[in-house]
Design a protein around this motif. Sequence first.
Motif, mmCIF file in Angstrom:
data_model
loop_
_atom_site.group_PDB
_atom_site.id
_atom_site.type_symbol
_atom_site.label_atom_id
_atom_site.label_comp_id
_atom_site.label_asym_id
_atom_site.label_seq_id
_atom_site.Cartn_x
_atom_site.Cartn_y
_atom_site.Cartn_z
ATOM 1 N N THR A 108 38.809 44.194 46.350
ATOM 2 C CA THR A 108 37.674 45.441 46.886
ATOM 3 C C THR A 108 36.434 45.242 46.406
ATOM 4 O O THR A 108 35.513 45.750 46.844
ATOM 5 C CB THR A 108 38.266 46.720 46.290
ATOM 6 N N ALA A 109 36.117 44.049 45.869
ATOM 7 C CA ALA A 109 34.890 43.627 45.598
ATOM 8 C C ALA A 109 33.967 43.695 46.835
ATOM 9 O O ALA A 109 32.617 44.157 46.479
ATOM 10 C CB ALA A 109 34.718 42.125 45.276
ATOM 11 N N PRO A 110 34.203 43.540 47.869
ATOM 12 C CA PRO A 110 33.134 43.474 48.998
ATOM 13 C C PRO A 110 32.540 45.037 49.076
ATOM 14 O O PRO A 110 31.391 45.374 49.666
ATOM 15 C CB PRO A 110 33.761 43.144 50.273
ATOM 16 N N VAL A 111 33.666 45.905 48.944
ATOM 17 C CA VAL A 111 33.291 47.211 49.150
ATOM 18 C C VAL A 111 32.125 47.723 47.898
ATOM 19 O O VAL A 111 31.216 48.500 48.219
ATOM 20 C CB VAL A 111 34.691 48.308 48.787
ATOM 21 N N ASP A 154 51.116 49.540 35.817
ATOM 22 C CA ASP A 154 50.670 49.393 34.422
ATOM 23 C C ASP A 154 49.084 49.680 34.440
ATOM 24 O O ASP A 154 48.460 49.134 35.221
ATOM 25 C CB ASP A 154 51.110 47.919 33.908
ATOM 26 N N GLY A 155 48.907 50.634 33.508
ATOM 27 C CA GLY A 155 47.399 51.198 33.421
ATOM 28 C C GLY A 155 46.417 49.913 33.057
ATOM 29 O O GLY A 155 45.685 49.788 33.652
ATOM 30 N N ILE A 156 47.128 49.158 31.933
ATOM 31 C CA ILE A 156 46.069 48.116 31.708
ATOM 32 C C ILE A 156 45.912 47.274 32.784
ATOM 33 O O ILE A 156 44.964 46.508 32.941
ATOM 34 C CB ILE A 156 46.695 47.419 30.260
ATOM 35 N N GLY A 157 46.880 46.734 33.559
ATOM 36 C CA GLY A 157 46.993 46.022 34.534
ATOM 37 C C GLY A 157 45.923 46.446 35.567
ATOM 38 O O GLY A 157 45.179 45.484 36.463
ATOM 39 N N VAL A 158 46.129 47.525 35.983
ATOM 40 C CA VAL A 158 45.005 48.343 37.099
ATOM 41 C C VAL A 158 43.748 48.096 36.511
ATOM 42 O O VAL A 158 42.785 47.736 37.404
ATOM 43 C CB VAL A 158 45.517 49.650 37.344
ATOM 44 N N ALA A 159 43.507 48.534 35.325
ATOM 45 C CA ALA A 159 42.091 48.540 34.672
ATOM 46 C C ALA A 159 41.625 46.923 34.823
ATOM 47 O O ALA A 159 40.332 46.833 35.096
ATOM 48 C CB ALA A 159 41.942 48.961 33.283
ATOM 49 N N ALA A 160 42.207 46.203 34.390
ATOM 50 C CA ALA A 160 42.060 44.808 34.468
ATOM 51 C C ALA A 160 41.630 44.291 35.869
ATOM 52 O O ALA A 160 40.532 43.536 35.972
ATOM 53 C CB ALA A 160 42.929 43.609 33.939
ATOM 54 N N ALA A 161 42.417 44.653 36.899
ATOM 55 C CA ALA A 161 42.151 44.138 38.320
ATOM 56 C C ALA A 161 40.938 44.715 38.759
ATOM 57 O O ALA A 161 40.236 44.059 39.658
ATOM 58 C CB ALA A 161 43.395 44.759 38.947
ATOM 59 N N LEU A 162 40.904 46.097 38.620
ATOM 60 C CA LEU A 162 39.580 46.709 39.041
ATOM 61 C C LEU A 162 38.241 45.990 38.289
ATOM 62 O O LEU A 162 37.207 45.861 38.890
ATOM 63 C CB LEU A 162 39.564 48.292 38.755
ATOM 64 N N ALA A 163 38.321 45.786 36.965
ATOM 65 C CA ALA A 163 37.326 45.256 36.254
ATOM 66 C C ALA A 163 37.057 43.791 36.949
ATOM 67 O O ALA A 163 35.744 43.238 36.957
ATOM 68 C CB ALA A 163 37.526 44.867 34.842
ATOM 69 N N ALA A 164 38.188 42.929 37.326
ATOM 70 C CA ALA A 164 38.035 41.834 37.905
ATOM 71 C C ALA A 164 37.205 41.970 39.342
ATOM 72 O O ALA A 164 36.374 41.034 39.572
ATOM 73 C CB ALA A 164 39.326 40.985 38.026
ATOM 74 N N LEU A 166 34.885 44.043 40.011
ATOM 75 C CA LEU A 166 33.590 44.178 39.565
ATOM 76 C C LEU A 166 32.903 42.896 39.172
ATOM 77 O O LEU A 166 31.795 42.752 39.647
ATOM 78 C CB LEU A 166 33.252 45.269 38.603
ATOM 79 N N CYS A 167 33.438 42.046 38.325
ATOM 80 C CA CYS A 167 32.978 40.959 38.005
ATOM 81 C C CYS A 167 32.917 39.836 39.392
ATOM 82 O O CYS A 167 31.983 39.127 39.310
ATOM 83 C CB CYS A 167 34.028 40.306 37.087
ATOM 84 N N LEU A 168 33.797 39.891 40.231
ATOM 85 C CA LEU A 168 33.719 39.185 41.568
ATOM 86 C C LEU A 168 32.653 39.565 42.286
ATOM 87 O O LEU A 168 32.018 38.581 42.829
ATOM 88 C CB LEU A 168 34.934 39.104 42.221
ATOM 89 N N ALA A 169 32.404 40.989 42.454
ATOM 90 C CA ALA A 169 31.316 41.463 43.028
ATOM 91 C C ALA A 169 29.847 40.647 42.433
ATOM 92 O O ALA A 169 28.972 40.517 43.206
ATOM 93 C CB ALA A 169 31.213 42.858 43.110
ATOM 94 N N THR A 170 30.105 40.668 41.107
ATOM 95 C CA THR A 170 28.718 40.124 40.497
ATOM 96 C C THR A 170 28.461 38.764 40.826
ATOM 97 O O THR A 170 27.519 38.234 41.024
ATOM 98 C CB THR A 170 28.920 40.328 38.827
#
Length: 323
Positions: A108-111, A154-164, A166-170
């Motif tokens: 979702t980084a492009p969004v 898994d909540g931690i997995g989802v949080a890590a994927a969303l954080a990834a 944002l890092c990919l967008a960066t």
Amino acid sequence: MSSAVRPGLGYAFTLASAGFFAVNGTVSTLALEAGIPPTRLTALRCTGAAVLLVAFLATTSPRRLRVRARELPLLAVFGVVGVALTQFLYYVAIGRLPVGIALVFEMTAPVWIALYVWLVRREAVRGRLWFALLLSLGGLVLVAQVWQGGGSLDGIGVAAALAAALCLATYYLLGERGTVGRDPVTLTCWSFVAAALFWAVAAPWWAFDAAVLGEQVPVSVGDVRLPLWLLIGWIVVLGAVVPFWLSISALRHLPPTTAGLVATVEPVFASVVAWLWLEQVLTGWQVAGGLVVLTGIALAQTARTARPASAAPLPETPAPLST
């Protein structure tokens, strides 16, 4: 003399790159299941890729490795956030989520890029951005199946994927700046070097027992067991360097936006590979949600009305360098 532009070859390179990245998700899952922590697996991948890319450029075109002092801050952030943390968070995610689901969240980084350039840079964006955002968020709701007691993932997995994501967008946003004065190959090379140096400090090599690389690990194919070093070798060579090279080569024959859109097939490939190899079965809602998210990503890829001439997307996506 410049080589002829052959769109068919560009599509083939992009699809092959997505395929290698997709298989790498499953191979990385096997390495994680064998006991290699995400920090160490990321360090091995970044360091291995950095060594190979530096060796290649030093042999073929050493002048391209020269770095100016003013480039160091950008290269450091680009490597640490865009490469080291993106890959680490992706590995945390696939350790807790099906590979294809983790990729859907990350891609979702492009969004988020389109939202950033509209809110912060005040760039004009097409109206399709809002539909893209709606589709992406709605698709993620389906993927997570949030109606099942707060979600089936898994909540931690989802949080890590969303954080990834944002890092990919960066990674992409800094890549737009970095490619102004440096070609994508050397930019990515130095980003891997920065990531390798980061992990050398964050996960010191003297704390790593290299003997574990000789252990025989199951690979979910009958009773076949392979040495862990072979899986790591795949992750470095066929999971990082080769797909990166293919995606860069594709940009000689396709516009960056087109290549980015084609690369969104990676979660589909990754889901099929994980299903056939690891028997990671997705529900009908998750498959439908993933397709909705990918549609949103495709719209977001074309939402910007004016992009810098140097803004060629760099490869790890979609990944990947993430996958």
